[in-house]
Scaffold this motif. Structure first.
Motif, PDB file in Angstrom:
ATOM      1  N   ALA A 243      -0.125  11.499   7.312  1.00  0.00           N
ATOM      2  CA  ALA A 243       0.718  10.355   6.972  1.00  0.00           C
ATOM      3  C   ALA A 243       0.483   9.891   5.546  1.00  0.00           C
ATOM      4  O   ALA A 243       0.952   8.836   5.161  1.00  0.00           O
ATOM      5  N   ASN A 244      -0.229  10.702   4.754  1.00  0.00           N
ATOM      6  CA  ASN A 244      -0.599  10.235   3.412  1.00  0.00           C
ATOM      7  C   ASN A 244       0.622   9.984   2.540  1.00  0.00           C
ATOM      8  O   ASN A 244       1.608  10.696   2.596  1.00  0.00           O
ATOM      9  N   TYR A 245       0.508   8.941   1.727  1.00  0.00           N
ATOM     10  CA  TYR A 245       1.607   8.637   0.820  1.00  0.00           C
ATOM     11  C   TYR A 245       1.141   8.470  -0.615  1.00  0.00           C
ATOM     12  O   TYR A 245       1.717   9.060  -1.533  1.00  0.00           O
ATOM     13  N   ASP A 246       0.087   7.677  -0.842  1.00  0.00           N
ATOM     14  CA  ASP A 246      -0.252   7.263  -2.207  1.00  0.00           C
ATOM     15  C   ASP A 246      -0.517   8.418  -3.161  1.00  0.00           C
ATOM     16  O   ASP A 246      -0.078   8.377  -4.307  1.00  0.00           O
ATOM     17  N   ARG A 249       2.691  10.158  -4.118  1.00  0.00           N
ATOM     18  CA  ARG A 249       3.532   9.245  -4.897  1.00  0.00           C
ATOM     19  C   ARG A 249       3.049   9.162  -6.349  1.00  0.00           C
ATOM     20  O   ARG A 249       3.839   9.252  -7.284  1.00  0.00           O
ATOM     21  N   ALA A 264       5.936  11.241   4.441  1.00  0.00           N
ATOM     22  CA  ALA A 264       5.931   9.837   4.024  1.00  0.00           C
ATOM     23  C   ALA A 264       6.673   9.644   2.714  1.00  0.00           C
ATOM     24  O   ALA A 264       7.516   8.749   2.590  1.00  0.00           O
TER      25      ALA A 264
ATOM     26  N   PRO B 138       0.137   5.217  11.742  1.00  0.00           N
ATOM     27  CA  PRO B 138       0.013   5.023  10.299  1.00  0.00           C
ATOM     28  C   PRO B 138       1.091   4.106   9.739  1.00  0.00           C
ATOM     29  O   PRO B 138       2.173   3.972  10.323  1.00  0.00           O
ATOM     30  N   ASP B 139       0.776   3.486   8.609  1.00  0.00           N
ATOM     31  CA  ASP B 139       1.735   2.577   7.986  1.00  0.00           C
ATOM     32  C   ASP B 139       2.993   3.300   7.515  1.00  0.00           C
ATOM     33  O   ASP B 139       4.058   2.702   7.450  1.00  0.00           O
ATOM     34  N   THR B 140       2.850   4.596   7.212  1.00  0.00           N
ATOM     35  CA  THR B 140       4.018   5.313   6.705  1.00  0.00           C
ATOM     36  C   THR B 140       5.055   5.550   7.801  1.00  0.00           C
ATOM     37  O   THR B 140       6.187   5.901   7.508  1.00  0.00           O
ATOM     38  N   PHE B 143       6.874   1.653   7.835  1.00  0.00           N
ATOM     39  CA  PHE B 143       7.343   0.831   6.722  1.00  0.00           C
ATOM     40  C   PHE B 143       8.857   0.693   6.657  1.00  0.00           C
ATOM     41  O   PHE B 143       9.356  -0.317   6.178  1.00  0.00           O
ATOM     42  N   PHE B 231      -1.095   0.254  -0.243  1.00  0.00           N
ATOM     43  CA  PHE B 231      -0.175   0.769  -1.255  1.00  0.00           C
ATOM     44  C   PHE B 231       1.248   0.929  -0.723  1.00  0.00           C
ATOM     45  O   PHE B 231       2.207   0.600  -1.404  1.00  0.00           O
ATOM     46  N   VAL B 232       1.366   1.422   0.512  1.00  0.00           N
ATOM     47  CA  VAL B 232       2.693   1.727   1.040  1.00  0.00           C
ATOM     48  C   VAL B 232       3.550   0.466   1.160  1.00  0.00           C
ATOM     49  O   VAL B 232       4.681   0.432   0.668  1.00  0.00           O
TER      50      VAL B 232
END
Lengths: 310, 298
Positions: A243-246, A249, A264, B138-140, B143, B231-232
């Protein structure tokens, strides 16, 4: 779960049936009130949005019409999204395997040190995990910067040709994995170090008396004793990495040519930046089945562990 | 390693002891060698960020020479940031959101964990499992629907929207840690308190919170780190610079145009990372104890 044992409080011992019942009723009322904020957070900010996401994903772009599974069909038909699926899986699996191996290795090495030096080394190795990943990725981005890569400068000393870190798709994928491993390996190290310390010393002594080599001790004593914590950590990290985003990005923002997008970042791109909220919701929902399967195994692992301890 | 197998044909006890010692020394050298390599790799990015942050723009733009040394160090980048109202605004937003979220999360999770660990009620078992499962969401995944919900509440582009949604990141794990700590407190303590006529609230405040203080510290650090580094959600919900917290502020506002002010960017990133680093320097042991207990005990 953890309260399984603690809740087995004998209640029938107190005298007076009616007052006991009232007491129990009052206690459960208080307990309910105490958990009410938690229930509100879980229900209102997790369960309800999750259900809402499913509904959203079945609307058309302007959210005026119900189109069933249309968004999912469009996504699966698009070449870009199939690459996103591939990249997400490739990224998560590779990164987690590397993190687990490096974390295990470092934990093992730390475990060999005398207790006094251990703390200092542990503190140093934990630095990547302490800095918010969005910010440390900025540092990596600068180190990967094509015109002036300080990593390439170091590589040049060893006569390695300049690497196009973020410019070429496969190198960009590798760069994202490198940063994720850098950020996540210390977490594995900490978990495994705690697990290593909990293995009773007698087992190693017994193994030594039986003439076990270092490798055999690892294979037949350490690994079986740590099996549960290893699987919980790996599964948990699989969820987080998946689920990684940062990192994506900040480092590549999906580029070059949308080839480093994971679920994500692609959901963000489609849903928030391009304004197609239903399709963005559909993208992020693709994570759900995979996460549900992993969560099932984590829960089973944790339950088993709790039972072992009782 | 091979020394032990070779000594099998002549099993003298002194020989055996000697090979054991050399094996141990060898292991120690391997340990130091790999830890040194690992430490260099782990520390290189933050060190390089620091080196860049004390360089002048002219020195950064000069492509010749070793990028890993600083010829004319300057604090100009830091001075510029600390006197910039925009950056201080990010800082203040982060502080405000983090403090509120930590306070709210700790109240919610301590109350709930106490009830879940000590008071049996209908569905408590399910709720405990639910807390753990929520932690795994997860937050992703959330959101986009939360974007709609926060939008419909009119809280997009407001730090209050962040205060509303951040508890989804912190509360489940804090509750989970606290359930573990509370469950490990011996029953005799509550029985003694009940005999003395304490009610549930007194029991929680006078006994459970003081005894489980290490757990509370660990959970607080967790909530602090997570809300500081989030961050998200801010990326999705906040687009006006004046409402941005540090993470997204540094990433989106200090990068502008084609020429990057790398020195200032790195200085900003380091300043933003400073509060969690300071907290860890002092409270690392509590946090690690809490984390590993949370994961291993459950």
């Amino acid at each position: 779960m953890a309260d399984g044992a603690t809740l087995a409080m004998p209640r029938a011992e107190a005298p007076g049936g009616a007052s006991l019942k009232r007491f129990a009723r009052r206690r459960s009322t208080i307990a309910f009130l105490m958990t009410l904020p938690l229930i509100a957070v879980i229900g209102g900010l997790v369960a309800w949005p999750a259900g809402y996401a499913i509904w959203l994903s079945m609307l058309n772009r302007r959210m005026t019409q119900f189109i069933g599974l249309g968004n999912f069909e469009i996504l699966l038909d698009s070449e870009t999204f199939r690459m996103v699926i591939f990249q997400s899986v490739f990224f998560a699996v590779t990164a987690v395997i590397l993190k687990a191996l490096i974390g295990f290795w470092l934990a093992h090495m730390l475990h060999h040190l005398p207790a006094k030096g251990q703390k200092k080394w542990r503190g140093m190795l934990l630095v990547p995990w302490v800095i918010p990943p969005a910010l440390s990725t900025l540092g990596w981005w600068w180190m990967f910067e094509p015109t002036y890569s300080s990593i390439n400068w170091v590589l040049a000393i060893f006569a390695v040709p300049a690497v196009p870190w973020l410019g070429e798709p496969w190198w960009a994928r590798i760069s994202v994995i490198i940063v994720n491993v850098w950020y996540g390996a210390p977490f594995f190290m900490i978990m495994y170090l705690a697990a290593l310390k909990s293995v009773p010393e007698q087992l190693y002594e017994a193994a030594a008396i039986d003439g076990a080599t270092g490798w055999q001790k690892l294979r037949y004593v350490t690994l079986p004793m740590m099996r549960n914590i290893i699987s919980i950590t790996v599964l948990f990290s699989l969820i987080v990495t998946f689920a990684n985003y940062d990192i994506v990005r900040v480092l590549t923002n999906g580029g070059p040519r949308d080839l480093t997008h994971v679920f994500a970042s692609y959901a963000f791109q489609v849903g928030v930046l391009a304004g197609n909220i239903p399709r963005g919701a559909a993208v992020s929902l693709f994570m759900f089945p995979i996460l549900a399967v992993i969560a099932f195994f984590v829960l089973r692992g944790v339950n088993r562990r709790t039972k072992e301890e009782l | 390693m091979s020394a032990t197998t070779a000594s099998r044909d002549a099993p003298g006890i002194y020989h055996k002891a000697g090979s054991l010692r050399s094996e141990r020394r060898w292991a120690l050298w391997t340990a130091y060698a790999s830890l040194i390599v690992a430490a260099i790799i782990m520390l290189a990015p933050p060190v390089y960020m620091f080196l860049t942050s004390i360089k002048t723009s002219a020195e950064i733009a000069d492509l010749g020479g070793n990028p890993w040394i600083v010829r004319s160090p300057t604090l100009e980048n830091y001075r510029a940031l600390l006197s910039s109202p925009m950056f201080m605004g990010f800082f203040w937003n982060s502080v405000k959101v983090t403090l509120l979220v930590v306070a709210v999360s700790m109240v919610i999770s301590v109350l709930a964990a106490f009830a879940l660990a000590r008071m049996r009620f209908w569905g408590s078992q399910w709720l405990a499992t639910g807390v753990f499962l929520t932690y795994l969401v997860p937050d992703t995944l959330l959101f986009i629907p939360l974007y709609q919900i926060v939008g419909s509440l009119g809280l997009l582009n407001s730090t209050w929207g962040l205060v509303l949604v951040y508890p989804t990141l912190t509360v489940p794990f804090c509750t989970w840690i606290m359930i573990g700590y509370f469950a490990s407190i011996p029953k005799e303590l509550d029985e003694a308190a009940l005999i003395d006529g304490a009610n549930w609230m007194q029991m929680l405040v006078r006994i459970f919170i003081p005894v489980a203080l290490p757990g509370i510290i660990a959970a607080t650090i967790f909530a602090f780190t997570v809300s500081w580094a989030a961050f998200v959600y801010p990326t999705a919900f906040i687009t006006t610079p004046s409402e941005m917290p540090l993470t997204i502020g540094v990433v989106s506002q200090l990068i502008r145009g084609d020429t990057f002010a790398w020195g200032q960017l790195m200085a900003g990133a380091l300043l933003a990372a400073l509060p969690p680093v300071i907290v860890y320097v002092f409270l690392m042991d509590y946090y690690i104890a809490g984390l590993t207990a949370g994961a291993t005990k459950g």
